[in-house]
Design a protein around this motif. Structure first.
Motif, PDB file in Angstrom:
ATOM      1  N   MET B   1      -5.370   8.643 -11.214  1.00 14.10           N
ATOM      2  CA  MET B   1      -4.403   8.135 -10.235  1.00 14.10           C
ATOM      3  C   MET B   1      -5.143   7.743  -8.961  1.00 14.10           C
ATOM      4  N   GLU B   2      -4.886   6.557  -8.526  1.00 15.64           N
ATOM      5  CA  GLU B   2      -5.476   6.186  -7.243  1.00 15.64           C
ATOM      6  C   GLU B   2      -4.432   5.577  -6.319  1.00 15.64           C
ATOM      7  N   LEU B   3      -4.777   5.537  -5.064  1.00 16.23           N
ATOM      8  CA  LEU B   3      -3.832   5.048  -4.070  1.00 16.23           C
ATOM      9  C   LEU B   3      -4.293   3.672  -3.618  1.00 16.23           C
ATOM     10  N   ARG B   4      -3.384   2.703  -3.752  1.00 13.68           N
ATOM     11  CA  ARG B   4      -3.753   1.328  -3.367  1.00 13.68           C
ATOM     12  C   ARG B   4      -2.885   0.864  -2.199  1.00 13.68           C
ATOM     13  N   VAL B   5      -3.577   0.415  -1.196  1.00 14.91           N
ATOM     14  CA  VAL B   5      -2.866  -0.097  -0.012  1.00 14.91           C
ATOM     15  C   VAL B   5      -3.185  -1.567   0.099  1.00 14.91           C
ATOM     16  N   GLU B   6      -2.154  -2.396   0.210  1.00 17.98           N
ATOM     17  CA  GLU B   6      -2.423  -3.831   0.270  1.00 17.98           C
ATOM     18  C   GLU B   6      -1.779  -4.462   1.494  1.00 17.98           C
ATOM     19  N   ALA B   7      -2.616  -5.019   2.308  1.00 19.94           N
ATOM     20  CA  ALA B   7      -2.173  -5.857   3.438  1.00 19.94           C
ATOM     21  C   ALA B   7      -1.094  -5.198   4.291  1.00 19.94           C
ATOM     22  N   LEU B   8      -1.273  -3.939   4.577  1.00 23.61           N
ATOM     23  CA  LEU B   8      -0.297  -3.235   5.422  1.00 23.61           C
ATOM     24  C   LEU B   8      -0.436  -3.696   6.867  1.00 23.61           C
ATOM     25  N   SER B   9       0.694  -4.038   7.465  1.00 21.12           N
ATOM     26  CA  SER B   9       0.677  -4.395   8.887  1.00 21.12           C
ATOM     27  C   SER B   9       1.807  -3.666   9.594  1.00 21.12           C
ATOM     28  N   LYS B  10       1.547  -3.298  10.832  1.00 19.11           N
ATOM     29  CA  LYS B  10       2.581  -2.602  11.607  1.00 19.11           C
ATOM     30  C   LYS B  10       2.365  -2.900  13.082  1.00 19.11           C
ATOM     31  N   THR B  11       3.394  -3.412  13.717  1.00 13.34           N
ATOM     32  CA  THR B  11       3.324  -3.664  15.158  1.00 13.34           C
ATOM     33  C   THR B  11       4.402  -2.823  15.832  1.00 13.34           C
ATOM     34  N   TYR B  12       4.048  -2.109  16.862  1.00 10.59           N
ATOM     35  CA  TYR B  12       5.031  -1.266  17.546  1.00 10.59           C
ATOM     36  C   TYR B  12       5.871  -2.073  18.509  1.00 10.59           C
ATOM     37  N   GLU B  13       6.948  -1.406  18.949  1.00  8.69           N
ATOM     38  CA  GLU B  13       7.903  -2.059  19.833  1.00  8.69           C
ATOM     39  C   GLU B  13       7.242  -2.563  21.120  1.00  8.69           C
ATOM     40  N   ASN B  14       6.241  -1.828  21.596  1.00  9.81           N
ATOM     41  CA  ASN B  14       5.585  -2.234  22.841  1.00  9.81           C
ATOM     42  C   ASN B  14       4.523  -3.310  22.608  1.00  9.81           C
ATOM     43  N   GLY B  15       4.470  -3.875  21.402  1.00 13.77           N
ATOM     44  CA  GLY B  15       3.560  -4.982  21.134  1.00 13.77           C
ATOM     45  C   GLY B  15       2.201  -4.574  20.582  1.00 13.77           C
ATOM     46  N   VAL B  16       1.947  -3.267  20.515  1.00 12.96           N
ATOM     47  CA  VAL B  16       0.656  -2.816  20.000  1.00 12.96           C
ATOM     48  C   VAL B  16       0.584  -3.068  18.497  1.00 12.96           C
ATOM     49  N   LYS B  17      -0.444  -3.752  18.103  1.00 15.53           N
ATOM     50  CA  LYS B  17      -0.625  -4.018  16.678  1.00 15.53           C
ATOM     51  C   LYS B  17      -1.445  -2.876  16.108  1.00 15.53           C
ATOM     52  N   ALA B  18      -0.783  -1.932  15.469  1.00 11.51           N
ATOM     53  CA  ALA B  18      -1.458  -0.721  15.022  1.00 11.51           C
ATOM     54  C   ALA B  18      -2.189  -0.951  13.704  1.00 11.51           C
ATOM     55  N   LEU B  19      -1.619  -1.719  12.818  1.00 11.04           N
ATOM     56  CA  LEU B  19      -2.287  -2.046  11.556  1.00 11.04           C
ATOM     57  C   LEU B  19      -2.198  -3.555  11.364  1.00 11.04           C
ATOM     58  N   ASP B  20      -3.292  -4.123  10.899  1.00 12.58           N
ATOM     59  CA  ASP B  20      -3.327  -5.571  10.787  1.00 12.58           C
ATOM     60  C   ASP B  20      -3.927  -5.924   9.433  1.00 12.58           C
ATOM     61  N   GLY B  21      -3.099  -5.959   8.431  1.00 11.17           N
ATOM     62  CA  GLY B  21      -3.541  -6.338   7.099  1.00 11.17           C
ATOM     63  C   GLY B  21      -4.532  -5.372   6.480  1.00 11.17           C
ATOM     64  N   VAL B  22      -4.189  -4.121   6.461  1.00  7.45           N
ATOM     65  CA  VAL B  22      -5.113  -3.122   5.909  1.00  7.45           C
ATOM     66  C   VAL B  22      -4.998  -3.090   4.384  1.00  7.45           C
ATOM     67  N   THR B  23      -6.114  -3.249   3.720  1.00  5.43           N
ATOM     68  CA  THR B  23      -6.157  -3.148   2.268  1.00  5.43           C
ATOM     69  C   THR B  23      -7.219  -2.127   1.888  1.00  5.43           C
ATOM     70  N   LEU B  24      -6.820  -1.139   1.107  1.00  4.38           N
ATOM     71  CA  LEU B  24      -7.759  -0.076   0.745  1.00  4.38           C
ATOM     72  C   LEU B  24      -7.455   0.391  -0.667  1.00  4.38           C
ATOM     73  N   THR B  25      -8.449   0.888  -1.344  1.00  2.00           N
ATOM     74  CA  THR B  25      -8.218   1.578  -2.603  1.00  2.00           C
ATOM     75  C   THR B  25      -8.829   2.956  -2.465  1.00  2.00           C
ATOM     76  N   ILE B  26      -8.015   3.970  -2.692  1.00  2.00           N
ATOM     77  CA  ILE B  26      -8.493   5.325  -2.448  1.00  2.00           C
ATOM     78  C   ILE B  26      -8.481   6.088  -3.770  1.00  2.00           C
ATOM     79  N   PRO B  27      -9.617   6.433  -4.281  1.00  2.00           N
ATOM     80  CA  PRO B  27      -9.698   7.158  -5.558  1.00  2.00           C
ATOM     81  C   PRO B  27      -9.502   8.648  -5.316  1.00  2.00           C
ATOM     82  N   PRO B  28      -9.307   9.426  -6.364  1.00  2.11           N
ATOM     83  CA  PRO B  28      -9.228  10.869  -6.170  1.00  2.11           C
ATOM     84  C   PRO B  28     -10.490  11.378  -5.498  1.00  2.11           C
ATOM     85  N   GLY B  29     -10.364  12.477  -4.849  1.00  7.65           N
ATOM     86  CA  GLY B  29     -11.498  13.015  -4.120  1.00  7.65           C
ATOM     87  C   GLY B  29     -11.237  12.900  -2.633  1.00  7.65           C
ATOM     88  N   MET B  30     -12.221  13.313  -1.880  1.00 10.69           N
ATOM     89  CA  MET B  30     -12.070  13.302  -0.437  1.00 10.69           C
ATOM     90  C   MET B  30     -12.317  11.903   0.087  1.00 10.69           C
TER      91      MET B  30
END
Lengths: 1178, 290
Positions: B1-30
């Motif tokens: 089982m792995e965790l896949r993150v694709e193009a996550l973006s998040k902008t807060y109400e005050n205009g701060v762009k906290a995430l800008d297209g984050v893509t990651l693949t996270i395998p088991p383990g640390m």
């Protein structure tokens, strides 16, 4: 330094919008109260900006002060702790005194500022466009006194308490709790008001001075309220000084105890140094289960609630108010004693619990919804596999559980109190239905709404403020908008009056449907709360809406749409029943209806009409279906000396009716106002009679917004002739208040009474369409009930599974009848050939012997002193407590369940009002049913006032003069309070207005007793007999009040003639006092009493002004022993003042001027003086 | 089982762009998330912990759509927020028991054993009946760790877990994490480079909401080998050097700044070649030098 701090506070708050919002709110509220008659609070009769009103408003706003002070004082006192800047501030070299005193003064000053809104509102009121009030010149002194006497001391007092609490606990919720406790304290002091003797206690100890104000001004009439002000003296001054002292004491106590240090430093638990090496953690099976999660959440929420100090304190307050209320009032009624019947105990519980319920709903729904975010555990909890609805439900139920428990505690307490008073009919079903079925559900509805407020509010405080504001608006705005439907008042259901006759039967359908309606609505609100439930850190509405859409899938969507459909269906039923099938008439609609009626038909009021001479009723009652049919064959006769060509018939609009007139045809029918006009063809000649047939019916189906038509109920039906079509225009429907609103000119008063009245006295004031009539009734009802109509029972049979009764009047009587039916027990006895019958419910047998006794003694006295009784039966008949009076019809006297049947007169010294009311109603068989006044002012002197006198005499014979004295004290109090609330000027007895009940009943008692004391019982009765002999069952002209007053005048000796003018022809009051009194023991064991008295008499003129009278009149003086026994009574003549001596056999305790309390004195306590006993041989 | 993150973006109400297209693949383990304060680590972790909604993008844990099937995510999740509070008037054991039931430990005996073991493990056993509100910062953090570990999560998200812990506790925690990390996904955010170096087989560096690097620490270090030079200088010279060289860090050593410079060629006299470490990777990535 403290000045700097105080100024800092003031500047701090002056910049905050909160202060100005509060000022705006008080201004707005005061403005509405003093400019609009739509506001329920405006019941006073004086000018709308009179000084009295200004001061009154200032006293009444103390509760607002409390709310505002919480915000200002609490925030000022705890700001340093809340913002964790306490350590910084405390390490500066500031002195304790400067710190506390500065903060306190600043906050108290700021908290007082919004109170000025009261003055602002009153000052603006005359200038707003919507007002139609009466305004006088601005009374600046009143504004000043209001601020100095009430606004400032109250704010200081409240601020001191809240400040002390805040610096001790350094917590916000503690202030909230102490506010609740303060309100509790007020409740306690108010409960002393009921008893005349302890009223001053309540007045002295009310911390806000509003009871004091009420007490001091309780007898102020319209004119006095417009003119006088309450100043800083007497009781008011003492009250204010007392509470200012308390406030200062509290503040200095807080000051002494305050330390510049954290409240308590709790060291962190000893931290163990690392020892163990990590091993594998034990395995556990994981399976989230809804049931287990829910139980755990609920347990957790309840535990949190139970561990909150504020909750416990509120619980204790709620319980103590409830218990106190119960103990103090469970047996109260008419300044007297009643059995603690269950419905009454339940009503007291409801009053006691409401405060607790509202506090819990308002405060703890917020605490519950915000618990995780407030404690910072939200991120941990929100990431757990717990469904949203489960958290919601657990929190909602956790708030409801303590309330449910308290309802049961209340039930137990109620039963205990009943037991303590020796009452054993517990009726657990009544407790359960009222407390759990009705009260608890409505509180639960409120809780659901409050939860939604908290779910959608960005901050807790927004909901705490918004929720009560919403509720207040929802209560207040619909009436001014002339919308009257419970469907818009959140959680409201029709009012219910439980009766031992029919339980809740007439209300059942309405209650069930309205509760279903709100239940379905609350399910929708709950679903909305779940959909919008805040979880995680997302606050933007776009995301919350998206989340709601996400949640609205699968089963949730089916639940939501199902609930919406259910609510819509119920909405349809309720809407149909309350808006279409049983359309609501608002107060305004009704007034408009009556205005149109008056405009259209007032012109026929004095057009000559035939009079009814006999009536034959056939009435079929169906208690099972709440319906009835009435058919009446009347004979009408032209008693005038001219032909009559039109007959005007009036009936209850929109009710089924049929009117058939022999030899006449319908020429005009107004079904909207319920008025039909018939043309006699040929015209009805003088002396000619024709037949008039009228029919009507009632049926109760479905339900409505209010109690609905209660004409026929399942048990205890009681209605009178007003349900059927009657001849002529009826002036008692006319609009009385705010006539300008409906385009009506001031109401035409009845004519003043005068001697030798002929044509004007052609009708009596009770029923103008007849003089004396013969009546026969056939009335049927269900198998298990007895139906009663006036007269002797002449036949009784059963047919078609129904029971039939036939009654016939033994003597012609007024056309004024009642019909009753119920499952009665009957107590029958015989008095000299007259049947005495008491019809009562099996559950309430206590006072039946007393009633029987009263009827017999009344018959004794009245037949002996006035003349024969005209009928062969006297019936006292109990009816449900939907109305709370007793009334006298020919030979029958319906008497409300709540007035006398539940009275408990076993205690010593109680005024036997059961006995008194029965004697009063029996007296009407002479005074009204034999002699009735013409339709002029003062007519009720001949009926109501004489019935008062007659019953007083019967009471005196039975209970002696001590009882009369006690009774007259209450009558005088009621009279003085009555005239204080009269919107018009008081009239003397001889011209008393129909609506001035306080004159014709309460004042009349004192007046007639006064006459009887002065000229003697026999002389009064001679005068009464003279009136009876002249007018008994006589055809018109009917007598006016002069007939009686002149007869009394003839019986009054010359030196007492002033009494007629004082008592009957003018409004006369006294301000008497015993200035000193002493007693000395004689050698023979008797006591010589010496007393100095002062008698001041004045009359009240047309403008309500007091006019001092020339001194010189007869009064009574006497002395009481310690046990209240009257030891001596004598008449003396006093010219202003005098000193009198007399001797008594026993040791006297109090000397009294007017010991029988028949002079009307505004300060009756001054007429008594404690005797100082001087040593022998002086 | 792995965790896949694709193009996550998040902008807060005050205009701060906290995430800008984050893509990651996270395998088991640390897995280490490295980034300076305000980089967007916590935002990413909250989204993965179902507590925030992204404006766009996808996240999957095996077959679970993490943005839709939140309840399924929560069933396997252990989460330690960066900051958290405690209920007043409740003890550590009561609170852990409460959370255990809500997480689904229905068996009373097992629950008790698990809670006690966790309390032992985080060394709170002796204080288990004390009120949480009286705990010191370190104790509170340990309590947070204990609750995150409740019920053997398959996805463990820990945001700055070692803040407030003393070195011994930190070591014990890491030992445990690495033990757990053999079977499940552990996402660890930190700004302490050393931690990632020690623990994580995979990592990413996030800055201004973007992924600057994703891969193994060793590869990242390998890429820098031979390009890091150090030199000890005077404090007054620092500004000069910052203009002249691509200085990626400056640390005081015995009161004098020791600077690291990125350079593909030997930068000059006085500079010595230095073996690259993860810290150099971190700073050079942030400065976008490599």
């Amino acid at each position: 330094m403290w000045r700097h701090l105080a100024l800092f506070e003031i500047r701090y708050w002056a910049r905050s919008w909160v202060l100005w919002l509060f000022l705006l709110l008080t201004t707005g509220f005061a403005l509405f109260v003093s400019s609009s008659s739509d506001f329920v609070i405006r019941k006073e009769n004086c000018d709308w900006n009179a000084g009295y009103m200004v001061e009154n408003l200032y006293t009444g706003f103390a509760v607002f002060t409390l709310l505002m002070a919480i915000v200002f004082v609490n925030s000022s006192a705890t700001r340093d702790f809340a913002t964790h800047s306490d350590q910084i501030v405390f390490s500066t070299p500031i002195r304790k005194f400067d710190y506390l005193w500065g903060r306190f003064l600043g906050a108290a000053f700021v908290a007082a500022v919004p109170m000025l809104g009261v003055s602002l509102g009153v000052l603006i009121a005359p200038h707003v466009w919507w007002t139609h009030g009466d305004f006088q010149r601005i009374n600046w002194a009143a504004h000043g006194l209001g601020i100095v006497l009430f606004a400032l001391p109250n704010t200081l007092f409240i601020a001191a308490i809240l400040f002390a609490v805040a610096v001790f606990t350094r917590s916000a919720s503690a202030s909230f709790v102490s506010a609740i406790c303060l309100l509790t304290a007020c409740k306690f002091s108010q409960s002393f008001l009921a008893d005349l003797k302890t009223q001053w206690v309540a007045a002295l100890f009310d911390p806000f001075g509003s009871e004091t104000f009420r007490y001091v001004t309780r007898y102020w009439t319209l004119a006095e309220k417009n003119r006088l002000l309450v100043g800083a003296h007497g009781l008011i001054l003492w009250n204010r000084l007392l509470w200012l002292a308390v406030a200062l004491a509290i503040f200095f106590y807080a000051f002494r105890r305050f330390r510049f240090a954290p409240l308590r430093v709790r060291s962190a638990p000893e931290d163990e140094s690392p020892g163990r090496v990590a091993g594998a953690l034990p395995k556990a099976s994981m399976q989230p289960m809804r049931g287990a999660q829910f139980a755990e959440m609920l347990r957790h929420e309840l535990r949190a609630l139970a561990r909150t100090g504020s909750f416990l304190v509120i619980l204790v307050c709620g319980l103590s108010i409830m218990l106190f209320n119960l103990l103090a009032k469970a047996t109260e009624g008419y300044g007297n004693s009643a059995f603690p019947v269950t419905y009454k105990v339940v009503e007291l519980l409801q009053v006691g619990l409401i405060l607790f319920d509202i506090a819990v709903v308002l405060y703890f729904t917020g605490v519950a919804v915000w618990r995780e975010r407030d404690s910072g555990t939200d991120e941990i909890l929100d990431a757990l596999p717990v469904p949203d609805w489960l958290s919601y439900l657990a929190k909602l139920i956790a708030v409801l559980v303590p309330m449910l428990v308290l309802e049961f505690v209340g039930m137990a307490a109620g039963m205990l109190v009943q037991t303590a008073y020796g009452y054993h009919r517990y009726q657990p079903v009544v407790y359960l239905v009222q407390l759990v079925g009705l009260d608890f559900t409505s509180v639960a509805f409120l809780a659901v709404l409050a939860m939604l407020f908290h779910v959608v509010s960005p901050y807790k405080y927004v909901a705490w403020f918004g929720f009560p504001v919403f509720l207040a608006l929802d209560l207040a705005i619909w009436k001014p908008l002339n919308v009257d439907t419970l469907m818009l008042k959140f959680g409201e259901t029709p009012d219910v009056t439980y009766s031992d006759f029919f339980g809740w039967q007439p209300y059942r359908a309405g209650l069930i449907w309205f509760n279903l309606y709100w239940l379905a609505f609350c399910v929708l609100l709950a679903l909305a709360s779940i959909l919008l439930w805040r979880r995680g850190r997302e606050t933007r509405w776009r995301h919350r809406a998206a989340m709601a859409r996400q949640r609205l899938r699968g089963r949730m969507s089916r639940v939501v749409w199902g609930a919406a459909a259910a609510w819509l269906a119920i909405f349809g039923v309720v809407f149909y029943q309350t808006k279409i099938a049983h359309a609501i008439t608002t107060e305004k609609d009704l007034a408009e209806f009556n205005a149109r009626y008056e405009n259209a038909y007032k012109k026929y009021e004095h057009v000559a009409q035939p009079k009814v001479v006999s009536a034959k009723y056939t009435i079929d009652l169906s208690p099972e279906t709440n319906s009835m049919k009435l058919h009446c064959e009347e004979v009408i006769r032209n008693k005038t000396d001219r032909a009559i060509d039109k007959l005007y018939m009036d009936y209850v609009a929109k009710q089924p009716h049929r009117i058939e007139v022999e030899g006449a045809k319908l020429v005009s029918a107004d079904s909207e106002l319920g008025f039909e006009i018939f043309q006699f063809t040929p015209p009805l000649q003088p002396g000619e009679t024709r037949r008039l047939t009228v029919e009507t019916a009632r049926a109760r189906r479905g339900f409505s917004n209010a109690a609905g038509d209660l004409t026929v109920v399942s048990n205890g039906t009681f209605f009178n002739t007003s349900v059927m079509p009657r001849i002529g225009y009826h002036r008692n429907e006319e609009v009385d208040e705010d006539r300008w609103k409906y385009g009506l000119s001031p109401r035409q008063e009845l004519p003043e009474p005068f001697r030798d009245c002929k044509a004007e006295c052609g009708t009596n004031y009770l029923e103008r369409s007849a003089d004396w009539v013969d009546v026969e009734s056939t009335i049927s009802t269900s198998q298990d009930q007895i139906a009663i109509a006036p007269g002797s029972l002449v036949g009784e049979w059963r047919a078609n599974g129904r029971r039939y009764f036939q009654y016939r009047l033994d003597h012609q009587s007024l056309d004024f009848y009642s019909f009753l039916s119920g499952q009665y027990e009957v107590d029958r006895s015989d008095w000299n050939g007259v049947k005495v019958e008491v019809y009562y419910l099996r559950e309430q047998p206590w006072n039946v012997p007393r009633m029987r006794e009263s009827v017999r003694r009344s018959l004794d006295y009245y037949t002996h002193n006035f003349g024969p009784y005209a009928h062969k039966v006297v019936r006292v008949i109990e009816f449900p407590r939907i109305a709370g009076f007793a009334q006298s019809y020919p030979s029958t006297m319906p008497y409300s369940e709540s007035v006398g049947f539940i009275a408990n007169l076993s205690g010593p010294g109680h005024i036997d009002h059961v006995f008194y009311v029965v004697a009063h109603e029996v007296a009407h068989q002479w005074w009204a049913h034999q002699v009735i006044g013409a339709e002029l002012q003062g007519a009720t002197l001949l009926s109501e006032s004489l019935a008062q006198y007659s019953s007083l005499m019967v009471m005196e014979k039975r209970y002696g003069r001590d009882m009369i004295r006690k009774f007259l004290r209450y009558e005088t109090d009621l009279y003085l309070k009555g005239r204080a609330h009269d919107k018009r000027t008081e009239r003397p007895l001889i011209a008393v207005r129909d609506e001035q009940l306080y004159v014709r009943y309460n004042k009349a008692s004192a007046v007639f007793y006064h006459m009887r004391e002065m000229i003697g019982e026999e002389a009064v009765n001679r005068a009464l007999r003279k009136v009876l002999e002249r007018y008994r069952y006589a055809d018109p002209p009917y007598p006016t009040s002069y007939a009686l007053v002149d007869a009394l005048r003839d019986e009054t000796p010359k030196d007492l003639q002033y009494l007629i003018a004082d008592l009957f022809e003018n409004v006369t009051l006294y301000a008497n006092s015993v200035t000193d009194a002493r007693a000395q023991l004689r050698d023979d064991g008797k006591f010589d009493v010496t007393m100095d008295v002062q008698v001041t008499k004045f009359r009240v003129d047309q403008d309500g002004k007091d006019v001092l009278q020339k001194p010189g009149e007869w009064v009574e003086i006497g002395a009481f022993a310690r046990d209240g026994k009257l030891l001596h009574l004598e008449k003396v003549f006093v010219r202003g003042s005098g000193t009198f001596h007399f001797s008594v056999d026993r040791k006297p305790d109090t000397a009294a001027l007017d010991p029988l309390a028949m002079l009307i004195d505004r300060n009756p306590e001054r007429s008594e003086h404690k005797l100082t006993i001087e040593p022998r041989g002086h | 089982m792995e965790l896949r993150v694709e193009a996550l973006s998040k902008t807060y109400e005050n205009g701060v762009k906290a995430l800008d297209g984050v893509t990651l693949t996270i395998p088991p383990g640390m897995y280490g998330l490295l980034g300076p304060n305000g980089a967007g680590k916590s935002t990413l972790m909250r989204i993965l912990a179902t507590l925030l909604e992204p404006d766009s993008g996808e996240a999957h844990l095996g077959d679970i759509n993490m943005l839709r099937q939140k309840i399924e995510v929560r069933r396997v999740l252990g989460y330690l927020p960066q900051e958290f509070g405690v209920y007043p008037r409740i003890s550590a054991q009561e609170m852990l028991e409460h959370l255990a039931v809500l997480k689904g430990m229905n068996h009373r005996g097992e629950r008790k054993a698990a809670v006690e073991a966790l309390l032992q493990f985080v060394n709170l056993y002796p204080s288990r009946h004390k009120r949480l509100s009286g705990f010191s910062g370190g104790m509170r953090q340990r309590f947070g760790i204990a609750q995150a570990l409740l019920g053997h999560p398959k996805l463990l998200i820990v945001d700055e877990p070692t803040a407030g812990l003393d070195p011994g506790e930190r070591n014990r925690f890491y030992n445990l994490l690495s033990e757990i990390g053999e079977h499940v996904i552990v996402i660890l955010s930190t700004h302490i480079v050393q931690d990632v170096m020690q623990l994580c087989a995979n990592m990413s560096i996030i800055h201004h909401g973007r992924v600057l690097y994703a891969g193994s620490p060793a590869d990242a270090i390998e890429a820098l080998s031979g390009r890091i030079w150090s030199r000890s200088i005077q404090k007054t010279e620092l500004a000069e050097y910052e203009i002249a060289y691509r200085v990626i860090s400056s640390k005081l050593t015995a009161g004098r700044p020791l600077i690291h410079v990125y350079s593909e060629e030997p930068p000059g006299e006085g500079f010595e070649p230095t073996p690259a470490d993860l810290e150099d990777v971190f700073f050079s990535r942030i400065l976008q030098l490599s």
